[in-house]
Motif scaffolding. Structure first.
Motif, mmCIF file in Angstrom:
data_model
loop_
_atom_site.group_PDB
_atom_site.id
_atom_site.type_symbol
_atom_site.label_atom_id
_atom_site.label_comp_id
_atom_site.label_asym_id
_atom_site.label_seq_id
_atom_site.Cartn_x
_atom_site.Cartn_y
_atom_site.Cartn_z
ATOM 1 N N ARG A 60 0.745 -1.325 -0.011
ATOM 2 C CA ARG A 60 0.036 0.027 -0.017
ATOM 3 C C ARG A 60 0.666 1.239 0.076
ATOM 4 N NH1 ARG A 60 -3.176 -1.312 4.276
ATOM 5 N NH2 ARG A 60 -2.364 0.165 5.756
ATOM 6 N N ALA A 61 1.781 1.165 0.811
ATOM 7 C CA ALA A 61 2.902 2.393 0.836
ATOM 8 C C ALA A 61 3.616 2.583 -0.429
ATOM 9 C CB ALA A 61 3.647 2.261 2.098
ATOM 10 N N ILE A 62 4.103 1.549 -0.826
ATOM 11 C CA ILE A 62 4.869 1.643 -1.975
ATOM 12 C C ILE A 62 4.175 2.270 -3.295
ATOM 13 C CG2 ILE A 62 6.307 0.142 -3.692
ATOM 14 C CD1 ILE A 62 7.100 -1.636 -1.347
ATOM 15 N N PHE A 241 -0.892 8.444 5.465
ATOM 16 C CA PHE A 241 -2.360 7.952 5.544
ATOM 17 C C PHE A 241 -2.194 6.533 4.889
ATOM 18 C CE2 PHE A 241 -6.053 7.144 3.086
ATOM 19 C CZ PHE A 241 -7.010 6.997 3.916
ATOM 20 N N TYR A 242 -1.654 6.382 3.827
ATOM 21 C CA TYR A 242 -1.500 4.818 3.318
ATOM 22 C C TYR A 242 -0.921 4.129 4.211
ATOM 23 C CZ TYR A 242 -2.657 6.961 -1.335
ATOM 24 O OH TYR A 242 -3.134 7.651 -2.517
ATOM 25 N N ILE A 243 -0.102 4.345 5.258
ATOM 26 C CA ILE A 243 0.573 3.274 6.157
ATOM 27 C C ILE A 243 -0.487 2.993 6.949
ATOM 28 C CG2 ILE A 243 2.598 3.035 7.976
ATOM 29 C CD1 ILE A 243 4.204 4.822 5.827
ATOM 30 N N THR A 244 -0.981 4.453 7.758
ATOM 31 C CA THR A 244 -1.536 4.065 9.049
ATOM 32 C C THR A 244 -3.037 4.063 8.651
ATOM 33 O OG1 THR A 244 -1.841 6.526 9.407
ATOM 34 C CG2 THR A 244 -0.035 5.357 10.323
ATOM 35 N N LEU A 245 -3.575 4.590 7.618
ATOM 36 C CA LEU A 245 -5.079 4.633 7.457
ATOM 37 C C LEU A 245 -5.775 5.587 8.351
ATOM 38 C CD1 LEU A 245 -6.121 0.963 6.491
ATOM 39 C CD2 LEU A 245 -5.305 3.137 4.707
ATOM 40 N N PRO A 302 3.893 9.822 14.019
ATOM 41 C CA PRO A 302 2.613 9.756 13.344
ATOM 42 C C PRO A 302 2.624 8.004 12.919
ATOM 43 C CG PRO A 302 3.774 11.665 12.354
ATOM 44 C CD PRO A 302 4.698 10.880 13.192
ATOM 45 N N ILE A 303 3.752 7.503 12.862
ATOM 46 C CA ILE A 303 3.652 5.878 12.436
ATOM 47 C C ILE A 303 3.651 4.965 13.545
ATOM 48 C CG2 ILE A 303 5.029 4.163 11.296
ATOM 49 C CD1 ILE A 303 6.130 6.259 9.509
ATOM 50 N N ASP A 309 4.154 0.841 13.157
ATOM 51 C CA ASP A 309 5.751 0.174 12.819
ATOM 52 C C ASP A 309 5.616 -1.192 13.211
ATOM 53 O OD1 ASP A 309 4.683 1.237 15.576
ATOM 54 O OD2 ASP A 309 6.748 0.912 16.197
ATOM 55 N N LYS A 310 4.716 -1.720 14.270
ATOM 56 C CA LYS A 310 4.655 -3.269 14.924
ATOM 57 C C LYS A 310 4.103 -3.885 13.549
ATOM 58 C CE LYS A 310 4.036 -1.855 19.603
ATOM 59 N NZ LYS A 310 2.781 -1.802 20.662
ATOM 60 N N VAL A 311 3.136 -3.464 12.651
ATOM 61 C CA VAL A 311 2.759 -4.150 11.729
ATOM 62 C C VAL A 311 3.835 -4.368 10.594
ATOM 63 C CG1 VAL A 311 0.929 -4.025 9.851
ATOM 64 C CG2 VAL A 311 0.321 -3.414 12.091
ATOM 65 N N VAL A 312 4.573 -3.475 10.413
ATOM 66 C CA VAL A 312 5.701 -3.323 9.322
ATOM 67 C C VAL A 312 6.709 -4.361 9.773
ATOM 68 C CG1 VAL A 312 7.580 -2.076 8.573
ATOM 69 C CG2 VAL A 312 5.299 -1.000 8.552
#
Length: 337
Positions: A60-62, A241-245, A302-303, A309-312
């Motif tokens: 999603r982020a890429i 926003f793409y990272i965290t929604l 914000p991440i 970050d845990k999901v990443v």
């Protein structure tokens, strides 16, 4: 990626390819300006929504970076008759340049590295794997040590992803490409870091889209720099926003606005030859320290605050486990009986 994201990848790739074919067709038949822009509007409206088709953060982020930032900017430049895209490009090259971190080399006589070598890639991949392994102990880590690991993670991941994408375009399409990074850990100033070493696809787009028009309009280079960093911050809000929604917090905008102001002050100071400036051996660690400390303060919260970050980390661990198992399977398959 899960099966759903693999299907999303196929769908998004098909939609993007069809959209860029349409853009090339329209650009060949319409003159630059409002006619082109009007023809591009449906594609410009759709591209930012395509990354939301992915469930995992990484794709999603890429895809958000590729489509909602790079592709949108390149299409706007093409509508004005500028930028790296031209309707005369062969269709595969047009699609690759329009939708990815692919920059055609402007001067083939310039001898610069066009990407990471095999050894460099292997070393960076190994370092990234070590960082992901160290995350097992993140609960016992000092917060700033963990954020330092995050900083290295961002650099290594971006370097590997962008270099591999560019290398794939070079191998498949035979394009002569420019590198995406130029050893940012050797930066001697903020201007050197952001303008000439870090994620070169971004300044290559921001210069014609923001810096040059604002400088020409206001007759001020500092205003162009400040506007460029401000736009970069706003687009990073979209990337977050793409990272965290989650809705933007403004911290990414503040981070880049601060760096823009410091870059302008740095340029003003550099005009005076007799004024003190740090020697190169001191300037580089000072620049990197400033980038990292301000990132700890404004870029990462914000991440980390919503736990993205845990999901990443979990996605990275799953990817490494998959590669390890695939390697073990391949080794067992080729091992002679």
């Amino acid at each position: 990626m899960a099966g759903g994201d693999l299907r999303s990848l196929a769908l998004v790739s098909t939609v993007v390819t069809a959209a860029m074919c349409y853009v090339r067709f329209a650009a060949q038949r319409l003159r630059p300006g409002l006619p082109r822009l009007a023809a591009f509007l449906p594609v410009l409206a759709v591209l930012p929504f395509l990354p939301l088709a992915f469930h995992a953060i990484h794709p999603r982020a890429i895809s958000g970076f590729f489509l909602a930032w790079l592709a949108e900017s390149k299409l706007l430049l093409l509508a004005a008759g500028q930028g790296p895209l031209h309707p005369s490009l062969p269709l595969p090259a047009f699609v690759a340049v329009a939708s990815g971190p692919v920059r055609l080399r402007a001067d083939k006589a310039v001898q610069t590295s066009s990407g990471l070598g095999l050894v460099s890639s292997a070393v960076m991949a190994a370092l990234l794997a070590v960082i992901v392994y160290l995350y097992r102990y993140k609960e016992q880590m000092n917060q700033y040590l963990l954020l330092t690991l995050y900083s290295f993670h961002v650099y290594l991941a971006l370097e590997l992803v962008l270099a591999s994408m560019a290398a794939a375009a070079r191998a498949v399409l035979g394009l002569d490409l420019e590198p995406q990074f130029d050893r940012p850990y050797l930066s001697s100033s903020l201007r050197d870091f952001w303008g000439r070493r870090w994620n070169l696809s971004v300044p290559a787009i921001l210069r014609p889209c923001v810096y040059r028009p604002v400088r020409a309009w206001l007759g001020s280079a500092p205003a162009g720099v400040l506007a460029t960093f401000l736009v970069s911050g706003l687009v990073h809000e979209l990337m977050f926003f793409y990272i965290t929604l989650r809705p933007p917090t403004g911290e990414a905008t503040a981070f880049f606005a601060l760096h823009g102001a410091c870059a302008v002050a740095e340029a003003w100071w550099a005009r005076y030859d007799r004024w003190w400036r740090p020697p190169p051996l001191l300037a580089t660690p000072l620049v990197l320290a400033f980038v990292m400390v301000t990132a700890f303060w404004l870029f990462f919260p914000p991440i980390t605050r919503p736990g993205a970050d845990k999901v990443v980390i979990a996605e990275c661990e799953a990817a490494i486990a998959f590669l390890r198992d695939a390697g073990a399977w391949a080794a067992g398959f080729v091992r002679p009986a």
